[in-house]
Design an enzyme around this catalytic site. Structure first.
Site, PDB file in Angstrom:
ATOM      1  N   THR B 155       0.807  -1.216   0.000  1.00  0.00           N
ATOM      2  CA  THR B 155       0.000   0.000   0.000  1.00  0.00           C
ATOM      3  C   THR B 155       0.843   1.270   0.000  1.00  0.00           C
ATOM      4  O   THR B 155       1.809   1.379   0.733  1.00  0.00           O
ATOM      5  CB  THR B 155      -0.889   0.011   1.269  1.00  0.00           C
ATOM      6  OG1 THR B 155      -1.720  -1.136   1.220  1.00  0.00           O
ATOM      7  CG2 THR B 155      -1.732   1.270   1.350  1.00  0.00           C
ATOM      8  N   GLU B 449      -6.237  -5.883   4.334  1.00  0.00           N
ATOM      9  CA  GLU B 449      -6.186  -6.922   3.289  1.00  0.00           C
ATOM     10  C   GLU B 449      -7.351  -6.750   2.319  1.00  0.00           C
ATOM     11  O   GLU B 449      -7.972  -7.707   1.876  1.00  0.00           O
ATOM     12  CB  GLU B 449      -6.214  -8.314   3.950  1.00  0.00           C
ATOM     13  CG  GLU B 449      -4.866  -9.003   3.993  1.00  0.00           C
ATOM     14  CD  GLU B 449      -3.909  -8.443   5.041  1.00  0.00           C
ATOM     15  OE1 GLU B 449      -3.763  -7.201   5.108  1.00  0.00           O
ATOM     16  OE2 GLU B 449      -3.288  -9.250   5.749  1.00  0.00           O
TER      17      GLU B 449
END
Lengths: 648, 648
Positions: B155, B449
């Site tokens: 990310t 997730e």
């Protein structure tokens, strides 16, 4: 001590491209904001001005030790009090202001400050004012300035929802003309007492009043003014104060367990508006019966519920403002796969946020109605010439409203905070973006001043009693000039309430008034219907309060702005209970099927003006401390000069 | 340093008086617990044994400074690792164990420890194992013991849900045969990196692979093993690590922002299972296309979703166990007005908690199915002889299941924690009673997730693609010997999925495959249906997994215990979507009207055995650190000798 300081970003967020709305007209927006802010507009702005003047103090801080956190909440409230934003006397002079101040403090984003405020001014100060008499009012000026801090000890460890059974005693001693306060068991400790663990000098202690010369039985629960700390904050003899410790939120609040052992107070410290004990032990009361006496003594919980609802409303407006501004500036995947589209433009985001916006508008107007009804009641009570049945009828309505709006508003605040957190993703998980305090603040609201579910039991009970007494709780919408759609929703909501009320009434009638049977049916057979009836009442009143505003002829300019939100809110309410409505032939399956696409249409229509609707909440942009409400890219720039503040 | 220590109360709570249940038979209860614990029973108990042996370490602590909180989570995980409860090699040898360990750690009540676990073993270790090759596996033994700590940097600040567009680069330098890692913009900082702020030595960095001699364009996102700290924890040159600061929960986790500037790593540190760069810059890949390469590289997120779901399941079992035990020991108003009735006996409490219990049973069995399907897939992949279409079909199903169960489980965990908190009133608000960490832990699960809503978009998309490819996602219940009721529910749920799938498919067909139109319809017109289709799939599969167990002929003894829960769960699912079902003629209004009373009947029937159903969760009583799960009156006794621990 480690801490994380939040820096407000002053950069404004450019709204997503959108069709023009009447709200782009400055004048219309100002009218909307004025309407939404309801009353005491100047004082509301004064609170924000104080927060600006003391920007450092009001900047949210995290990862601070418990003691420091409490000091912060204390200093914030002290600063507001010194600014003269609220007085205990407001309950008589300007009741709406008490609640408006709660909302504005809620907007500042620290539920701890708001909680200390509500205990000091409503539970402590308000009880002193309303249940005490002249001799108790001397300290009110020091309560107003927060120089004398108070707390309110009703709840006991073993007696939360059944406080009338509490075990703390106040026994009259004729030899010294004093009351002796005792907590005889662990279960009778006073529990959760806000302001108790560090700051309070005074405590209104509720206790079973025992006058041994009359009876070993209690004369009922009564309030007593007890000093628990000297002015230098040493704890008084016989009082044991234990910190409740770390909580899931609201850690700015110093909650305590209080335990009293042979604490003696002068006879005059009985707050004697309802009952008097004369020298020697003669007892007089204006109210007969232990339970009834308790209900009257705990009256300040009613306004307390409006206080809680108001602060919940404030924090909800704040959470939505933060979430929408981030949604407008957060870019993610667009039509070509590049990250070039604001998530505010996604239908997913609009479907998550716009129903919350619509409900917040509805609840704002419902709140305004509740506040003004409460103020009316207080005015009527001051009026010696007011007819008793008029007071009784208004008191009945206010009781219903207070017990209806607090649960509705606090659950809404919880859902709003939680969904905003989720829709802001990881950014929502950072404490500095303020959704954490909003979630846990809402949780405090859900069980404070009466567990929401228990209050809804109360609403249902009062509604059934009211039917028997022939009280009508409201007129309906048909005669307000509302359009066909809202009138239909209003009729359905009213009909639903009546049908659910009748069904519950029929079940209760079968008990034949047998108390064991009443318990059995109410607590073990019809729990769902009890809750549903209260919800039906609350939602109907909330919808009607919203509709009243929309169809107020003075609001013509705002009607095109508000009507789609009202429409959306009405559809949401019907959809939520569609299963019951269709099973009871109030909607056809086809009509039920038309609800979601119609909601989607309204969400798309209003969603493109998300930013403008949020502006209606009038949350000052320069007091949005959450970085994601401003220029969060710059805030995260590793080269940003003030960067060091983020490290902990 | 201030702290609040929690003392476990070893006193057992006497269950509310109730009719006898098959579960009072010890043998039946043990069979139930064995079934619910699914697999790796010994290892699960080993984890609890370690927590007992290190009781002080595993005792929840609150109001600790951030650094201390992280040290606690670190030491807890280190202790478990030294106990050998899980290995990265389990992904090959015993995949179910990876997930079971997550559940058991979830039961221990610290989401921070569970989060560090999942990053170390799944995201970091698992990626190393599955995307690396032999040369990268040397450090796995040290990963298993937590001596070498890893993190996973996918990310970026600007690229959460659109990671394929990330901006971090790994540029091949043929002169030194190295990759150079760079974060060129603030938006390309690696964000939220668990284990990054304090503990990690290694980081799997995802970056756009650039080989200048081939193209200035990226060859796609690839994973690189980068040292970020020396063994003595000094940060490596060119790496800037910034602490993310205080969060709304999970503060035991040391999340970081990572920034790389000209960090050089050997060419061999590309994890080269998918793509290889040869000396000099020759590029080879087994997968064509940037986006497809990314999907394969991010494969570990799939098992990550099962890890998250497993820890959510554990924390849910813990929260319900605490709430039910308190409900059984908390007395409130009874038939005569005295406080003599356990709130567990109120229908209100049963209606709040029993649906959560039923859903938790259902999700436990769904979890078991998902785990075992995942294990099957891994086994099939090891099997050189396995036919490709069989692997593809199973991979498709596992993909659907992982993306379906993580959202379902984490939302359920959030609702469970929140409702348990509310139904335990003020006690639920004390941090020591653990609902706070459960609420915020669930929030972490909701967006970790993969944002739940984005995953459900994925489910819907895969379902539509699957229909085109002729994949069937499951057989249905009719042939399992299930009774008439569950078969009917199952048929309705299957039919609903097909109808919603068809409706969405029809809308998408109209786009004619035009990518702008696809975006328009998917993101701006059919967002509701997209989510509803995924939910329909997830709920159907969950219900069927539950029904499969109930009607398994080996489970005959448990059938009378489980069938009413299954029945309740089925009714809940139908009631939740009754509006759609009735609008689409799958239920009649009359049938819809029968759902609530039937649910009430089932809740009353199962509610009287609330305590026994909770025992089925098999949460060790001596590891219930929440005071309200034990003798909370004694815990609150001001005269209790260990009382001093409560003060902060």
């Amino acid at each position: 001590m480690h801490r994380l300081e939040i820096v407000a970003a002053h950069v404004s967020v450019s709204p997503a491209a959108s069709a023009s709305s009447p709200l782009s007209d400055r004048e219309v927006m100002e009218q909307l904001q004025h309407l939404m802010d309801a009353d005491n507009h100047d004082n509301r702005q004064r609170i924000f001005r104080i927060a600006r003047q003391h920007r450092d103090l009001f900047t949210p801080r995290f990862n601070v030790a418990l003691a420091a956190h409490r000091e912060l909440a204390y200093r914030r409230l002290k600063t507001l009090c010194e600014g003269g934003v609220v007085s205990v006397w407001d309950f008589i002079r300007n009741p709406a202001n008490v609640f408006t101040v709660h909302e504005a403090v809620g907007i500042l984003g620290d539920p701890g400050t708001a909680t200390k405020l509500t205990v000091q001014f409503n539970l402590f100060g308000g009880t002193l004012l309303q249940l005490g008499t002249d001799k108790h009012h001397g300290i009110i000026p020091d309560v107003d300035t927060f120089d004398q801090v108070g707390c309110f000890a009703l709840t006991e460890l073993g007696f939360g929802n059944n406080a009338v059974e509490m075990q703390t005693t106040a026994t009259y001693d004729p030899h010294t003309d004093e009351f002796i306060i005792n907590c005889p068991t662990p279960l009778s400790q006073k529990y959760w007492i806000t302001n108790g663990a560090q700051h309070a000098h005074w405590c209104v202690v509720f206790a079973q009043l025992i006058i041994p010369s009359l009876s070993s039985e209690s004369q009922g629960v009564h309030p007593f003014l007890v000093r628990i700390r000297h002015n230098d904050r040493r704890v008084c003899e016989g009082v044991t104060i234990e910190d409740m410790g770390f909580k899931i939120g609201n850690n700015g609040v110093d909650n305590a367990k209080l335990h009293f052992q042979d604490v003696r107070i002068p006879r005059e410290h009985l707050l004697d508006r309802v009952s008097t004990v004369h020298k020697g032990g003669k007892f007089e009361s204006t109210v007969q019966g232990r339970r009834q006496r308790f209900v009257i003594q705990a009256d300040q919980l009613l306004s307390g519920r409006l206080c809680i609802a108001s602060m919940m409303l404030g924090q909800t407006k704040l959470a939505l403002t933060i979430a929408v501004r981030y949604s407008q500036s957060r870019l993610c995947v667009g039509p070509t796969g590049k990250s070039d589209t604001a998530i505010a433009e996604y239908q997913l985001q609009q479907q998550a946020l716009m129903p919350l916006v619509a409900a917040t508008y509805a609840l704002t107007f419902f709140m305004t109605e509740c506040k003004h009804k409460y103020a009316q009641l207080n005015a009527l009570r001051q009026d010696k010439a007011a007819p008793k049945d008029q007071i009784d009828a208004l008191r009945y309505e206010v009781l219903l409203l207070c017990c209806a709006i607090k649960p509705m508003m606090s659950w809404h605040a919880e859902r709003t905070a939680s969904i905003c957190r989720e829709r802001c993703g990881g950014q929502g998980y950072l404490a500095c973006n303020l959704f954490g305090e909003a979630i846990t603040g809402a949780h405090a609201g859900i069980t404070a001043e009466g567990d929401n579910r228990v209050l809804w039991q109360k609403v249902a009970k009062e509604l059934l009693d009211g039917v028997q007494k022939g009280w009508k709780n409201r007129k309906g919408l048909a005669d307000t000039g509302a359009g066909e759609g809202p009138v239909r929703v209003s009729r359905l909501l009213a009909k639903r309430e009546v049908m659910k009320g009748r069904a519950l009434g029929a079940s209760m009638l079968k008990t034949g008034g047998n108390s064991g049977q009443i318990f059995e049916v109410w607590m073990r057979q019809e729990a769902r219907l009890v809750q549903e009836l209260a919800e039906a009442f609350a939602e109907k009143r909330c919808f009607e309060a919203f509709a009243d505003v929309v169809f107020d002829t003075k609001m013509r300019k705002l009607q095109p702005v508000l009507l789609p939100l009202l429409d959306l809110y009405g559809h949401m309410l019907l959809h939520k209970d569609a299963a019951w409505l269709v099973a009871n032939s109030l909607l056809t399956p086809q009509e039920v099927g038309e609800l979601p696409p119609e909601q989607d249409r309204l969400i798309t229509q209003t969603g493109q003006h998300m930013g403008e609707y949020i502006e209606g909440f009038n949350v000052p942009k320069d007091l949005l401390f959450a970085p994601i409400a401003g220029d969060w890219v710059n805030y995260n720039d590793p080269k940003r000069p003030m960067h060091g503040e983020l490290t902990v």
